[in-house]
Design a protein around this motif. Structure first.
Motif, PDB file in Angstrom:
ATOM      1  N   ALA A  80       0.841  -1.204   0.000  1.00  0.00           N
ATOM      2  CA  ALA A  80       0.000   0.000   0.000  1.00  0.00           C
ATOM      3  C   ALA A  80       0.873   1.251   0.000  1.00  0.00           C
ATOM      4  CB  ALA A  80      -0.929  -0.006   1.207  1.00  0.00           C
ATOM      5  N   TRP A  81       1.985   1.216   0.739  1.00  0.00           N
ATOM      6  CA  TRP A  81       2.902   2.358   0.770  1.00  0.00           C
ATOM      7  C   TRP A  81       3.515   2.606  -0.615  1.00  0.00           C
ATOM      8  CZ3 TRP A  81       3.740   6.435   3.504  1.00  0.00           C
ATOM      9  CH2 TRP A  81       4.929   7.159   3.352  1.00  0.00           C
ATOM     10  N   ILE A  82       3.896   1.533  -1.283  1.00  0.00           N
ATOM     11  CA  ILE A  82       4.446   1.663  -2.639  1.00  0.00           C
ATOM     12  C   ILE A  82       3.406   2.302  -3.558  1.00  0.00           C
ATOM     13  CG2 ILE A  82       5.239   0.379  -4.666  1.00  0.00           C
ATOM     14  CD1 ILE A  82       6.432  -1.689  -2.664  1.00  0.00           C
ATOM     15  N   MET A  83       2.174   1.849  -3.472  1.00  0.00           N
ATOM     16  CA  MET A  83       1.112   2.412  -4.307  1.00  0.00           C
ATOM     17  C   MET A  83       0.853   3.879  -3.961  1.00  0.00           C
ATOM     18  SD  MET A  83       0.301   0.236  -6.517  1.00  0.00           S
ATOM     19  CE  MET A  83      -1.109   1.065  -7.181  1.00  0.00           C
ATOM     20  N   LEU A  84       0.869   4.211  -2.689  1.00  0.00           N
ATOM     21  CA  LEU A  84       0.670   5.600  -2.277  1.00  0.00           C
ATOM     22  C   LEU A  84       1.781   6.492  -2.829  1.00  0.00           C
ATOM     23  CD1 LEU A  84      -0.873   7.722  -0.624  1.00  0.00           C
ATOM     24  CD2 LEU A  84       0.595   7.108   1.315  1.00  0.00           C
ATOM     25  N   MET A  85       3.014   6.034  -2.739  1.00  0.00           N
ATOM     26  CA  MET A  85       4.136   6.809  -3.284  1.00  0.00           C
ATOM     27  C   MET A  85       4.006   6.964  -4.798  1.00  0.00           C
ATOM     28  SD  MET A  85       6.358   7.879  -1.015  1.00  0.00           S
ATOM     29  CE  MET A  85       4.897   8.395  -0.140  1.00  0.00           C
ATOM     30  N   ALA A  86       3.537   5.928  -5.471  1.00  0.00           N
ATOM     31  CA  ALA A  86       3.353   6.006  -6.926  1.00  0.00           C
ATOM     32  C   ALA A  86       2.266   7.020  -7.274  1.00  0.00           C
ATOM     33  CB  ALA A  86       3.005   4.634  -7.487  1.00  0.00           C
ATOM     34  N   ILE A  87       1.171   7.010  -6.535  1.00  0.00           N
ATOM     35  CA  ILE A  87       0.081   7.956  -6.788  1.00  0.00           C
ATOM     36  C   ILE A  87       0.543   9.379  -6.509  1.00  0.00           C
ATOM     37  CG2 ILE A  87      -2.187   8.710  -5.948  1.00  0.00           C
ATOM     38  CD1 ILE A  87      -2.800   5.670  -5.573  1.00  0.00           C
ATOM     39  N   LEU A  88       1.253   9.582  -5.401  1.00  0.00           N
ATOM     40  CA  LEU A  88       1.767  10.921  -5.084  1.00  0.00           C
ATOM     41  C   LEU A  88       2.755  11.398  -6.134  1.00  0.00           C
ATOM     42  CD1 LEU A  88       2.303  10.711  -1.222  1.00  0.00           C
ATOM     43  CD2 LEU A  88       0.595  12.070  -2.455  1.00  0.00           C
TER      44      LEU A  88
END
Length: 135
Positions: free
Chosen positions: A89-97
């Motif tokens: 989820a953190w990886i996805m959040l960083m990608a979205i940001l």
């Protein structure tokens, strides 16, 4: 067991390649005299976001390698899976940001270019009108 290690090694290799790529890009941005301070701030924030995401990919790779060592009881397995899920989820959040920040950055650059084009067109029109008035 072998597929676990293949996935783990693949993620660690990907992590290493990405970290190296991000460092090279940041080093190039630091050394570039052409970039404005705002561009360098953007490059630094991009570097930080991407390093965090890439580092987390490496952590997931290590966690997957350690998966066979996790006791097959509900408590430890739930904690292990929760950590893996949180990391993903953190990886996805960083990608979205990163996507959002990059989009905002290029939108701002595009707006500045359009403003400069309009200003140039107005100056050209004024110069033509002055020339026509003189003749």
């Amino acid at each position: 067991m072998v597929p676990v290690f293949i996935v783990s090694i693949s993620l660690l290799g990907l992590c290493g390649l990405l970290l190296d790529s991000h460092r090279r890009t940041w080093r190039h941005a630091q050394e570039s005299a052409e970039l404005s301070p705002r561009e360098k701030r953007y490059a630094l924030s991009q570097y930080r976001r991407r390093m965090q995401a890439s580092g987390t990919i490496g952590v997931v790779g290590v966690a997957i390698a350690l998966g066979p060592l996790v006791p097959r009881r509900p408590g430890p397995m739930s904690l292990y899976l929760a950590v893996l899920l949180a990391a993903c989820a953190w990886i996805m959040l960083m990608a979205i940001l990163d996507f959002w920040a990059t989009r905002q950055h290029y939108h701002r650059i595009r707006s500045e270019q359009l403003t400069a084009q309009v200003r140039l067109a107005m100056e050209l029109r004024a110069a033509e009108e002055r020339r026509d008035a003189e003749t």
